[in-house]
Design an enzyme around this catalytic site. Sequence first.
Site, short mmCIF file in Angstrom:
data_model
loop_
_atom_site.label_atom_id
_atom_site.label_comp_id
_atom_site.label_asym_id
_atom_site.label_seq_id
_atom_site.Cartn_x
_atom_site.Cartn_y
_atom_site.Cartn_z
N SER A 123 0.84 -1.19 0.00
CA SER A 123 0.00 0.00 0.00
C SER A 123 0.88 1.25 0.00
O SER A 123 1.90 1.28 -0.70
CB SER A 123 -0.95 -0.03 1.20
OG SER A 123 -2.02 0.88 1.02
N ASP A 187 -6.85 -4.52 -7.98
CA ASP A 187 -6.46 -3.70 -6.83
C ASP A 187 -6.62 -2.20 -7.17
O ASP A 187 -5.97 -1.68 -8.07
CB ASP A 187 -5.02 -4.01 -6.44
CG ASP A 187 -4.57 -3.28 -5.19
OD1 ASP A 187 -5.32 -2.45 -4.66
OD2 ASP A 187 -3.43 -3.55 -4.74
N HIS A 324 -6.46 -5.97 -2.88
CA HIS A 324 -5.38 -5.23 -2.24
C HIS A 324 -4.69 -6.03 -1.14
O HIS A 324 -3.57 -5.73 -0.75
CB HIS A 324 -5.93 -3.92 -1.67
CG HIS A 324 -4.86 -2.96 -1.23
ND1 HIS A 324 -3.83 -2.56 -2.04
CD2 HIS A 324 -4.66 -2.32 -0.04
CE1 HIS A 324 -3.05 -1.73 -1.39
NE2 HIS A 324 -3.50 -1.57 -0.17
#
Length: 612
Positions: A123, A187, A324
């Site tokens: 991330s 994602d 994700h």
Amino acid sequence: MPQMRGEVIEKAFSGSLKAHKLSDKPYLIEKINRNDPAEVIFYFPGSGAVRDWYSQPQKNFGETTIDLDLFRSLRSIGSDEAASVNEAFLKRFKEILSAKPSLADEVEKAMSKKKQIVFAGHSSGGAMASLATLWTLEKYQTPKSHGGIPPLCVTFGSPLVGNHIFSHATRRENWTGYFHHYVMRYDIVPRVLLAPLSSLDQAFEQISQSFNPKSKTFMNYSLRGDNEKVTSDFYFAIMSNAATVTSHAASKLMGSTETTLETLANFIPLSPYKPFGTYHFCTGNAKQIVITNPDAVLQVLFFSAQLNTEEEEIQVSSKSLRDHTNYGTELQQKNVVVHLEQQDLLKLPLSDDGASGHIDVISTALNDLNLSPRARLCLRAAAELELRKSGNEKYFEEKKELFERKMKELQQYKEFWLHQKVGFYDGFREHKKSEDFKANVTRLELAGVLDEMMEKVRNYELPDEFEGKDEWIILGNKVRELKEPLDIANYYRHGRHYEDASASYMVKGRPKRYRYPQRWLEHKKRTQFEPLSPSCFWAEVEELRYHTSKSGASFQDVKERVEKLEAQIKAWNANNELAKDVFLEGSTLVKWWRTLPPEHKQQSCIQDLIRY
């Protein structure tokens, strides 16, 4: 391209998740000594807080100018235009640099022991890993550093970090292979910054909790009830903006003159962010597609996350969040890795009909990303742009014989004036002999080709690596050193500085054909930019000569400039960077210097160089 072992990639992801759980620490370190070379992995936690993505919410995309003190290479060298970077990410990285334990100390220790450093993050932790890698490359992989093994970077679901100059600079420095960005097909996080914050309304604050380590819903966001609609709106807001960005980019790749898109771009804010490094697109079907072309990566980011049917709306939008967190599962599979090189992109079939061999394998992998014929056409266009850039470079390579011939003519012209015991700067400035007119034609011929080259550099119409290639740095500076004095002589012979008090050669007259190559050379040597150089010091002589000759002029007004110029002349002469004809009797320099106050000349550092 530097390779990473599968074990390290899996560790990088699991370690990044651990860093999330300990997000109060700036980073975690893991040392693996059993391998050769030994490895040191730095894991950076992510954040879902809006302030850690957009420092100033009123800014649509939260970008700012990169700090060149930390990242000197992240700029377009010739035009000296700095890259843009996400301001919140840059601010957070600076906080990491100043935190304890010291990242600089740990990196220094690993580098000095010739260990392989790996920076990793999931991330927005991936953005920190990217900046840490760039910082390390800048600090330890320059000609003046002690080196060590170049660091590697691996990210998972990382957002974009910088703009087209950011991407251009990393390719110019040949750093692309050090960055490995893994992206799951749906994602949404790698696509978030393609949309302005204003288009996401309050959805970002709510949904970002799913990738905020400090949130109770971290990696466990509920997709029921109202949250389904919020998630769906979030996904479509990002993808609709991504569609505008990629359509505009594709039109430029294809050389379109469509005015509608340009007009639209004036009214709709377009994201400045662009991919860089090496991208590994995970299909979710035990395949990875590896792409290094940033224009192609941008198109895949958009097209691979599209719906197949309208009925998939809820399914895909929810998968855009689940993907994700799915990297661990994907990495445990034995993936077929398909590399999309330049030649593969050029031959990419628009359909599966007739595809065979290696191209059939590629086509099958692209099907797993659901890349439509239009998507494939855009990938082809990205490769064709690189082909056009290479063609432009080849055009200038074919001009090298012209450069050599014309420079030889100017060298002969220089020797002609030396035999006359007159400097060729002064000879050309007087411009009374037939040789001067011939030299002027040669000067203009070279200027035409050089100006054409620099304009293509300015417009990014040459390969990104162009400004960093030794052959062009050497050629550009050979021409600069030989030819620029003639341009300065021509400028002041025509009295252009009299037209405007501020119209000095260095301020308004010096062209890109000299500024650009000088910056290329200074960047290669990692030296600071010098406004004056041996090729253009004549301009300062002319300006000082003009100021000291004016009626009522005071030497004190320019004394500091005079002393600075004298110190540089002395240093250049000691390093054999000045031609000896500079100090000939009757040269512009000598004639001007002799008009200076006697008390100054008696203490001047160049008095031994000028007989008086």
